[in-house]
Each structure stands twice: as structure tokens, then as C-alpha cells.
Design a protein around this motif. Structure first.
Motif, PDB file in Angstrom:
ATOM      1  N   GLN A 143      14.484  -4.758  -7.883  1.00  0.00           N
ATOM      2  CA  GLN A 143      13.179  -5.196  -7.373  1.00  0.00           C
ATOM      3  C   GLN A 143      12.518  -4.078  -6.560  1.00  0.00           C
ATOM      4  O   GLN A 143      11.336  -3.770  -6.715  1.00  0.00           O
ATOM      5  CB  GLN A 143      13.395  -6.454  -6.499  1.00  0.00           C
ATOM      6  CG  GLN A 143      12.205  -6.924  -5.678  1.00  0.00           C
ATOM      7  CD  GLN A 143      11.088  -7.474  -6.558  1.00  0.00           C
ATOM      8  OE1 GLN A 143      11.347  -7.917  -7.677  1.00  0.00           O
ATOM      9  NE2 GLN A 143       9.848  -7.403  -6.075  1.00  0.00           N
ATOM     10  N   THR A 144      13.316  -3.439  -5.709  1.00  0.00           N
ATOM     11  CA  THR A 144      12.802  -2.344  -4.872  1.00  0.00           C
ATOM     12  C   THR A 144      12.358  -1.173  -5.746  1.00  0.00           C
ATOM     13  O   THR A 144      11.302  -0.581  -5.513  1.00  0.00           O
ATOM     14  CB  THR A 144      13.890  -1.899  -3.868  1.00  0.00           C
ATOM     15  OG1 THR A 144      14.195  -3.012  -3.032  1.00  0.00           O
ATOM     16  CG2 THR A 144      13.429  -0.745  -3.007  1.00  0.00           C
ATOM     17  N   LEU A 145      13.161  -0.876  -6.760  1.00  0.00           N
ATOM     18  CA  LEU A 145      12.822   0.218  -7.675  1.00  0.00           C
ATOM     19  C   LEU A 145      11.443  -0.023  -8.305  1.00  0.00           C
ATOM     20  O   LEU A 145      10.594   0.884  -8.333  1.00  0.00           O
ATOM     21  CB  LEU A 145      13.904   0.316  -8.757  1.00  0.00           C
ATOM     22  CG  LEU A 145      13.740   1.396  -9.818  1.00  0.00           C
ATOM     23  CD1 LEU A 145      13.739   2.782  -9.196  1.00  0.00           C
ATOM     24  CD2 LEU A 145      14.870   1.300 -10.856  1.00  0.00           C
ATOM     25  N   ALA A 146      11.210  -1.253  -8.756  1.00  0.00           N
ATOM     26  CA  ALA A 146       9.927  -1.573  -9.398  1.00  0.00           C
ATOM     27  C   ALA A 146       8.775  -1.451  -8.396  1.00  0.00           C
ATOM     28  O   ALA A 146       7.699  -0.923  -8.719  1.00  0.00           O
ATOM     29  CB  ALA A 146       9.980  -2.989  -9.980  1.00  0.00           C
ATOM     30  N   GLU A 147       9.002  -1.915  -7.169  1.00  0.00           N
ATOM     31  CA  GLU A 147       7.934  -1.855  -6.157  1.00  0.00           C
ATOM     32  C   GLU A 147       7.600  -0.408  -5.780  1.00  0.00           C
ATOM     33  O   GLU A 147       6.439  -0.050  -5.601  1.00  0.00           O
ATOM     34  CB  GLU A 147       8.351  -2.629  -4.901  1.00  0.00           C
ATOM     35  CG  GLU A 147       8.334  -4.140  -5.093  1.00  0.00           C
ATOM     36  CD  GLU A 147       8.806  -4.877  -3.836  1.00  0.00           C
ATOM     37  OE1 GLU A 147       8.456  -4.448  -2.722  1.00  0.00           O
ATOM     38  OE2 GLU A 147       9.544  -5.874  -3.979  1.00  0.00           O
ATOM     39  N   ILE A 148       8.637   0.411  -5.644  1.00  0.00           N
ATOM     40  CA  ILE A 148       8.391   1.807  -5.253  1.00  0.00           C
ATOM     41  C   ILE A 148       7.693   2.554  -6.379  1.00  0.00           C
ATOM     42  O   ILE A 148       6.742   3.317  -6.155  1.00  0.00           O
ATOM     43  CB  ILE A 148       9.710   2.529  -4.879  1.00  0.00           C
ATOM     44  CG1 ILE A 148      10.371   1.850  -3.684  1.00  0.00           C
ATOM     45  CG2 ILE A 148       9.445   3.996  -4.540  1.00  0.00           C
ATOM     46  CD1 ILE A 148      11.769   2.369  -3.385  1.00  0.00           C
ATOM     47  N   GLU A 149       8.159   2.308  -7.602  1.00  0.00           N
ATOM     48  CA  GLU A 149       7.532   2.950  -8.774  1.00  0.00           C
ATOM     49  C   GLU A 149       6.024   2.632  -8.787  1.00  0.00           C
ATOM     50  O   GLU A 149       5.195   3.531  -8.958  1.00  0.00           O
ATOM     51  CB  GLU A 149       8.226   2.417 -10.044  1.00  0.00           C
ATOM     52  CG  GLU A 149       7.573   2.776 -11.355  1.00  0.00           C
ATOM     53  CD  GLU A 149       8.009   4.143 -11.895  1.00  0.00           C
ATOM     54  OE1 GLU A 149       9.120   4.584 -11.547  1.00  0.00           O
ATOM     55  OE2 GLU A 149       7.218   4.758 -12.632  1.00  0.00           O
TER      56      GLU A 149
ATOM     57  N   ALA B  35       4.140   1.738  -6.255  1.00  0.00           N
ATOM     58  CA  ALA B  35       3.461   2.382  -5.111  1.00  0.00           C
ATOM     59  C   ALA B  35       3.240   3.869  -5.386  1.00  0.00           C
ATOM     60  O   ALA B  35       2.183   4.419  -5.045  1.00  0.00           O
ATOM     61  CB  ALA B  35       4.300   2.191  -3.841  1.00  0.00           C
ATOM     62  N   CYS B  36       4.212   4.515  -6.024  1.00  0.00           N
ATOM     63  CA  CYS B  36       4.065   5.941  -6.369  1.00  0.00           C
ATOM     64  C   CYS B  36       2.891   6.129  -7.326  1.00  0.00           C
ATOM     65  O   CYS B  36       2.052   7.014  -7.137  1.00  0.00           O
ATOM     66  CB  CYS B  36       5.328   6.470  -7.039  1.00  0.00           C
ATOM     67  SG  CYS B  36       6.710   6.767  -5.933  1.00  0.00           S
ATOM     68  N   ARG B  37       2.851   5.294  -8.347  1.00  0.00           N
ATOM     69  CA  ARG B  37       1.780   5.441  -9.355  1.00  0.00           C
ATOM     70  C   ARG B  37       0.418   5.183  -8.713  1.00  0.00           C
ATOM     71  O   ARG B  37      -0.552   5.895  -8.987  1.00  0.00           O
ATOM     72  CB  ARG B  37       1.998   4.485 -10.533  1.00  0.00           C
ATOM     73  CG  ARG B  37       3.266   4.749 -11.335  1.00  0.00           C
ATOM     74  CD  ARG B  37       3.383   6.185 -11.808  1.00  0.00           C
ATOM     75  NE  ARG B  37       4.656   6.451 -12.502  1.00  0.00           N
ATOM     76  CZ  ARG B  37       5.210   7.654 -12.623  1.00  0.00           C
ATOM     77  NH1 ARG B  37       4.651   8.713 -12.067  1.00  0.00           N
ATOM     78  NH2 ARG B  37       6.353   7.822 -13.262  1.00  0.00           N
ATOM     79  N   ALA B  38       0.354   4.159  -7.836  1.00  0.00           N
ATOM     80  CA  ALA B  38      -0.922   3.842  -7.171  1.00  0.00           C
ATOM     81  C   ALA B  38      -1.373   5.009  -6.290  1.00  0.00           C
ATOM     82  O   ALA B  38      -2.565   5.204  -6.055  1.00  0.00           O
ATOM     83  CB  ALA B  38      -0.767   2.570  -6.331  1.00  0.00           C
ATOM     84  N   ALA B  39      -0.399   5.790  -5.810  1.00  0.00           N
ATOM     85  CA  ALA B  39      -0.738   6.933  -4.952  1.00  0.00           C
ATOM     86  C   ALA B  39      -1.010   8.195  -5.768  1.00  0.00           C
ATOM     87  O   ALA B  39      -1.251   9.257  -5.203  1.00  0.00           O
ATOM     88  CB  ALA B  39       0.403   7.197  -3.969  1.00  0.00           C
TER      89      ALA B  39
END
Ligand code: NDP
Length: 257
Positions: free
Chosen positions: A46-52, A54-58
Motif C-alpha cells: 500500500q505504501t509503495l503504491a502511495e509513494i509511487e 506522490a513521486c509521479r505527481a511531483a
């Protein structure tokens, strides 16, 4: 320009709580993230998906934005191999957040050798293992930020937490030593000492103890993981380019009380 654009961070214990909040904060500033946890749990995925996301959004455009690694931070050889693998995967390491930690609270008269070793091995030796593996890469590139997640109890001690307080005080000595050894190579080393922060770790204390603790906190509330992540962002970024060997309290004033 985002604060951590083109940077790569290793965050130990990034599956939940403070480590996860730091990972998300860094990702939002354009940082690519390698994080660890003890098992390939649903929380890790779940964390992996959320961070991925957030990275793309940035605006992170590299193929590899974020990767989760199963690793026990107490094992010297495994950590050494893991850090080499992360460098292979991401190309470089700019930030190491030594965040993985556990508690096994009990009074000294009841504390077994095993309980002492478990806590000191995870909290202190784990940070040594990751530091030892990362600094050769950081020294070669002549830059890096080492961040150690200590605790308010490192400075004040706590009945029932001799193992935990000693491990967290050890992190301050480790961090100060790294600041002195590697300052000339462009590597900074700093500690954060959180107070009571609402995570799985503090939830184990129970509502009554958490409520009782509030009277000792000038701000009269517990902190949120995101608030510790703010301090960790400062220390990772060039906002703190002349800050090394510091211990930043993030405790609502608990230490001064
Ligand atoms: P949590 O218990 O919520 O999360 C701990 C994290 O550490 C998890 O990701 C866990 O992974 C990981 N971890 C534990 N042991 C190991 C290990 N041997 N190898 C790799 N990963 C490991 O804790 P918090 O978020 O509350 O705490 C984070 C840090 O902040 C800790 O160092 C803690 O001591 C410190 N701190 C916390 C305070 C608080 O009030 N919460 C106050 C002061 C300091 P997994 O999910 O796989 O178990």
C-alpha cells in the motif's frame, strides 16, 4: 524546482508511521525513494503504491521512482548487500534516514539480555549498518545527508525504557561522530528527537498513558507523523546546507517541560 529533485533517499522502516510520512513528504518534493520493512506486508505494498503516485505527481520521470525492500536492519551483511543493490537500482544515494525502530519496554529488574539486545540491535546497530554501507558512496560523490530518528527519551531517560533510551542516546553519539568524520567530504549528519507521535508504536502504550502524557507537553497534544516529516525534509534538503551535528526536537516542547 522541487526541494529534493534528482535526489534518492533510503528510508529504513518506511512501511508505516513516521517512516512512511517521511517517504511521502520526500516524494512530494521530487525525491526517488528506496524504503525497507521487515516483510512484504499489505502495508508495504500500500505504501509503495502511495509513494509511487506522490513521486509521479511531483514530476519524477525516471522509470524507477520508488521500490520497497524486505530487509532486517540488524544484519550487517544483508544491509551491506542491500545498499549495493539500491545503488545498482537507483544510481546513487543522497539521503539516508535511519528510522526503523522498536520498543520492548520493561523495568531494569525484569529486563532480559534478549530484550536489551533486540532493541539495541534494531535501533542502534541497524543505524550503524546502514551508515557503514552508505558513507562510501556519499563520500565519493562528496555529498549526503544522514538523518537519525532518535527520541526525546535519549536526553531525559525513561523508567521502563532503559534499552530504548540507551539505543536512542547512542544514535546522537553516532550522528555527532559522523558529522565530525565526514563534514569535510560534504556529508551532514543530524538527529531528530520526536516526542509522543501518534503511530502504531505509541498506540501500544494505550489511551490512558497517552492521555496522562499530555500534561507534560506544553502544546497539550501528541504530534503527527507528518510533523516529524517536516523536520526530516529540512534536514534532507539544501535548506539545511550548513546544519550538521544538530539535534532537532520535534516534541511539542516535551523536553523543556
Ligand atoms: P512504527 O512501529 O509505526 O513503525 C516502525 C517501522 O520500523 C516499521 O516500518 C517497521 O517495519 C520498521 N522496522 C522495525 N524493526 C525493523 C527491522 N529490524 N528492520 C527493518 N525495519 C524495521 O514506529 P514509528 O513510526 O512510531 O517510529 C519510527 C521511528 O521513530 C522509530 O525509530 C521510533 O523509535 C522513533 N520514535 C517514535 C516515537 C513515537 O511516539 N511514535 C517517538 C520518538 C521516536 P514493519 O512494518 O515491516 O514492521
Amino acid at each position: 524546482m522541487k526541494l529534493l529533485q534528482n535526489k534518492v533517499a533510503i528510508i529504513t522502516g518506511g512501511t508505516r508511521g513516521i517512516g512512511k510520512a517521511i517517504a511521502l513528504k520526500y516524494a512530494g518534493e521530487g525525491c526517488r525513494i528506496a524504503f525497507t520493512g521487515r516483510s512484504d506486508s499489505p502495508a508495504m505494498q500500500q505504501t509503495l503504491a502511495e509513494i509511487e503516485a506522490a513521486c509521479r505527481a511531483a514530476g519524477v520521470s525516471e522509470e524507477l521512482a520508488c521500490k520497497a525492500y524486505v530487509n532486517d536492519s540488524t544484519n550487517f551483511n544483508e544491509v551491506d548487500a542491500l545498499v549495493k543493490k539500491i545503488v545498482e537500482d537507483f544510481g546513487h544515494i543522497d539521503i539516508l534516514v535511519n528510522n526503523a525502530g522498536i520498543t520492548k519496554d520493561t523495568l531494569m529488574l525484569r529486563m532480559s539480555e534478549q530484550v536489551w539486545d533486540d532493541v539495541v540491535d534494531t535501533n542502534l546497530k541497524g543505524a550503524f549498518n546502514f551508515t557503514h554501507a552508505c558513507v562510501p558512496f556519499m563520500a565519493r560523490q562528496r555529498s549526503g545527508s544522514l538523518i537519525y530518528m532518535s527520541s526525546v527519551v535519549a536526553q531525559g531517560g525513561n523508567a521502563g525504557q532503559a534499552n530504548y533510551a540507551a539505543s536512542k542516546a547512542g544514535l546522537i553519539g553516532l550522528s555527532h561522530s559522523m558529522a565530525k568524520e565526514f563534514g569535510a567530504r560534504g556529508i551532514r549528519a543530524n538527529c531528530i528527537t520526536p516526542g509522543l507521535i501518534l503511530t502504531d508504536m505509541s498506540a501500544a502504550l494505550g489511551d490512558k498513558i497517552i492521555e496522562d502524557n499530555l500534561q507534560y507537553i506544553p502544546m497539550k497534544r501528541a504530534g503527527k507523523p507528518e510533523e516529524v516529516a517536516g523536520a526530516a525534509l529540512f534536514l534532507a534538503s539544501d535548506l539545511s546546507s550548513y546544519v550538521t551535528g544538530s539535534v532537532i526536537s520535534c516534541d511539542g516542547g516535551r523536553f523543556i517541560f
